[in-house]
Design an enzyme around this catalytic site. Structure first.
Site, short mmCIF file in Angstrom:
data_model
loop_
_atom_site.label_atom_id
_atom_site.label_comp_id
_atom_site.label_asym_id
_atom_site.label_seq_id
_atom_site.Cartn_x
_atom_site.Cartn_y
_atom_site.Cartn_z
N GLY A 107 0.82 -1.21 0.00
CA GLY A 107 0.00 0.00 0.00
C GLY A 107 0.85 1.25 0.00
N LYS A 128 9.81 2.88 0.42
CA LYS A 128 8.67 2.82 1.34
C LYS A 128 8.22 4.25 1.64
CE LYS A 128 7.16 0.56 5.59
NZ LYS A 128 7.51 -0.45 6.59
N ASP A 140 -2.81 6.74 2.42
CA ASP A 140 -2.23 7.68 1.46
C ASP A 140 -0.94 7.21 0.78
OD1 ASP A 140 -0.50 7.79 3.58
OD2 ASP A 140 -0.96 9.86 4.14
N GLY A 141 -0.38 6.08 1.23
CA GLY A 141 0.84 5.59 0.59
C GLY A 141 2.10 6.30 1.04
N ARG A 198 14.55 0.38 0.82
CA ARG A 198 14.89 -0.91 1.42
C ARG A 198 15.50 -1.82 0.36
NH1 ARG A 198 9.60 -2.83 4.76
NH2 ARG A 198 8.64 -3.13 2.71
N ARG A 205 6.34 -12.39 0.59
CA ARG A 205 5.90 -12.71 1.96
C ARG A 205 5.08 -14.00 1.99
NH1 ARG A 205 5.43 -7.12 3.80
NH2 ARG A 205 6.86 -6.00 2.44
N ASP A 278 1.52 -11.27 6.44
CA ASP A 278 1.99 -10.38 5.37
C ASP A 278 3.31 -9.72 5.76
OD1 ASP A 278 0.02 -9.20 7.24
OD2 ASP A 278 0.57 -7.31 6.30
N ASN A 279 3.72 -9.87 7.02
CA ASN A 279 5.00 -9.31 7.47
C ASN A 279 6.04 -10.40 7.72
OD1 ASN A 279 3.94 -6.73 7.33
ND2 ASN A 279 3.33 -6.68 9.48
N ASP A 288 9.60 -5.37 7.57
CA ASP A 288 8.55 -4.43 8.01
C ASP A 288 8.73 -4.00 9.46
OD1 ASP A 288 7.55 -4.37 5.51
OD2 ASP A 288 5.54 -5.09 6.01
#
Ligand code: AMP
Ligand code: MG
Length: 535
Positions: A107, A128, A140-141, A198, A205, A278-279, A288
């Site tokens: 996201g 990121k 908002d990203g 990163r 993931r 997801d992490n 993350d």
């Protein structure tokens, strides 16, 4: 000037979302969506990792003139794309806090692409906080400076501690403001925006596989699994044309790597804080860095994440079990690719064995004890220490360094005399209960009996212990001091901490202040002991 060779195996071999707009949507039958970073108003490079620049074959920003450094900042903010870059956001799902959350995806992360380093490694660069993607849902990203400083410093700190992790190349201020309600208490405020670049061989993931399995899209699941195995697990049998056995061997290796990562976290006192599937990296890397924290006083029930305060699902002492739970979710997804699921269960069992063995070896190494000793006695000594450390607030990091300094042969001393060398590991040494004192003294006596089996000299035992017990970790309050300074325009504390954390096991007399216990003011300060997912 910024000369990188893009290989882009992810975007070249995997199915793409046919749409390239930012409309938030479910992306099916695809592993990623092509998307461009937004233009930052005034990119300024404020921190970077020299090691990562070198690894990429790039000149250190410290050796660039102002103009070249500005150009670099524009690239690392996502304003200018390098030749060969093919930016994208990944599609993945995940189990969040124990529940299936459906599609999540990058996201606010946009990969610039995969490059080949001078040494021949493949690394993906990912920004990121460089703007929205089809996976941004209602957000908002963007990313704020405080969370970006934390991610930048902690990924590098973890690497230097020897724990598998994604890396950080750079930290750029965007010059834009980002509004955040830091404590989710109805007080939104503008904060400086930032972008971390990163770096990892892959940002795939557990949830990258779960999403396709959940949708019954076995074709895409298999395509992604085959890509992952061919490019990142090439040593497995039939890696180029995986069979059922290959998928099983792959899953077993993910389980093994995950066990190693968790052992590393437990050793250094790291609490990830949001171990959603997801992490969880398929490479077994720490990924993350959000509301993570470091245990100051040893407390297995501690979590820094206020969002998880009620159940403490992701507390320090629960991390090994959560990794197992997460592996089970990955196993369920991978099950569609194998003829017989029994070996997947065997791999899960292997995780438990691997964690138990590696965890015990790690605990013994922290004590400077050889692994060959009686398992029951070893476990008893370890478990008793875990209990004793909780009888009074005891600094986890300082305790082991002081223990390493203690000479053997104090058997004839009184309890008070025996404990003296570790007194300053206690947060309130003057109000220790008799129970805490007696239990610690008893444990120390048993410990020194155990060290006698190995017949190491005090100096050799200390050297062995100091090599696995860091002196310098990124205590929560240290990151906060770097953030406070940086928000006020002084970015030197970030560089100073990065420098100290580069050699976490070494004595650094000029950096003694960064090896101290958490100061009292940090006990209750937001950002030091309490963090939310807001970032
Ligand atoms: P996390 O808990 O930080 O791993 O994030 C969970 C999900 O929320 C992921 O899909 C993230 O990409 C997404 N996310 C978190 N923060 C933002 C943000 N500021 N903008 C867009 N998506 C976000
Ligand atoms: Mg995440």
């Amino acid at each position: 000037m910024i000369d990188l060779t893009f290989t882009n195996r992810f975007t070249e071999t995997l199915p793409a979302d046919p749409r390239e707009d930012l409309h938030r949507r479910q992306v099916e039958g695809a592993c990623f969506s092509r998307v461009h970073p937004v233009q930052a108003a005034a990119p300024a490079l404020i921190a970077w990792s020299d090691e990562m620049f070198e690894r990429l074959g790039l000149v250190s920003p410290g050796d660039l003139d102002d103009e070249a450094r500005e150009q670099l900042a524009r690239v690392l903010a996502g304003n200018d794309l390098l030749d060969g870059s093919d930016p994208y956001a990944m599609c993945y799902g995940g189990h969040q806090f124990g529940n299936w959350a459906g599609q999540l995806g990058d996201g606010r992360a946009i990969a610039l692409g995969e490059v080949e380093t001078p040494a021949g490694d493949h690394l993906t660069l990912q920004l990121k906080g460089a703007g929205p993607t089809p996976y941004s849902r209602t957000a908002d990203g963007m990313a704020v400076l405080r969370s970006s400083v934390r991610e930048f410093l902690c990924s590098e700190a973890m690497f230097h501690l020897g724990v598998p992790t994604t890396r950080a190349l750079s930290l750029v201020l965007t010059g834009d403001k980002v509004v955040r309600d830091m404590l989710y208490d109805g007080n939104p405020a503008p904060e400086p925006g930032a972008v971390v670049c990163r770096v990892s061989p892959a940002f795939i993931r557990f949830g990258s596989f779960e999403i396709h399995a959940a949708r019954g899209d076995i074709d895409t699941l298999k395509t992604l699994a085959d890509h992952t195995i061919a490019n990142h697990f090439g040593h497995l049998p039939n890696a180029d044309a995986p069979t059922s056995e290959t998928y099983i061997a792959w899953f077993a290796e993910v389980a093994e790597r995950t066990a190693e990562m968790i052992v590393g976290w437990m050793r250094v006192g790291f609490v990830h804080g949001v171990m959603n599937t997801d992490n969880m990296s398929i490479l077994g890397e720490t990924i993350d860095f959000g509301p993570y924290g470091w245990v100051d006083d040893f407390d297995p029930t501690w979590t820094p994440n206020t969002t998880d305060a009620a159940h403490r699902r992701y507390r320090y002492g629960n991390q090994p079990q959560i990794a197992y739970w997460n592996l089970a979710k990955l196993g369920n997804a991978v099950a569609a690719l194998v003829d017989d699921v029994q070996p997947l269960q065997a791999a899960m069992d292997r995780y438990v064995e691997a964690y138990t063995e590696k965890g015990r070896a790690m605990s013994l190494a922290k004590l400077g004890l050889s692994v060959g000793r009686d398992v029951e006695e070893a476990d008893e000594l370890i478990h008793e220490l875990i209990r004793v450390l909780q009888l009074a607030e005891t600094d986890y990091t300082i305790f082991y360094r002081r223990l390493a300094d203690m000479p053997a042969g104090g058997q004839g001393l009184s309890d008070d005399e025996l404990i003296e060398p570790i007194r300053d590991a206690y947060y309130t040494p003057d109000s220790l209960s008799d129970e805490a004192k007696e239990a610690m003294a008893l444990w120390l006596r048993r410990y020194f009996d155990a060290t006698a089996d190995d017949a190491l000299s005090d100096a050799d035992r200390k050297a062995a212990m100091d090599a696995v017990n860091p002196k310098y970790v990124l205590r929560n309050y240290m990151a906060q001091l770097a953030i406070d300074a940086s928000e006020a325009g002084d970015h030197s504390v970030i560089a100073e901490l990065l420098d100290v954390l580069r050699n976490p096991y070494a004595e650094q007399p000029e950096a003694e202040r960064w090896a101290e216990k958490r100061p009292d003011w940090a006990r209750t300060r937001v950002g030091c002991s309490m963090l939310s997912c807001s970032s």
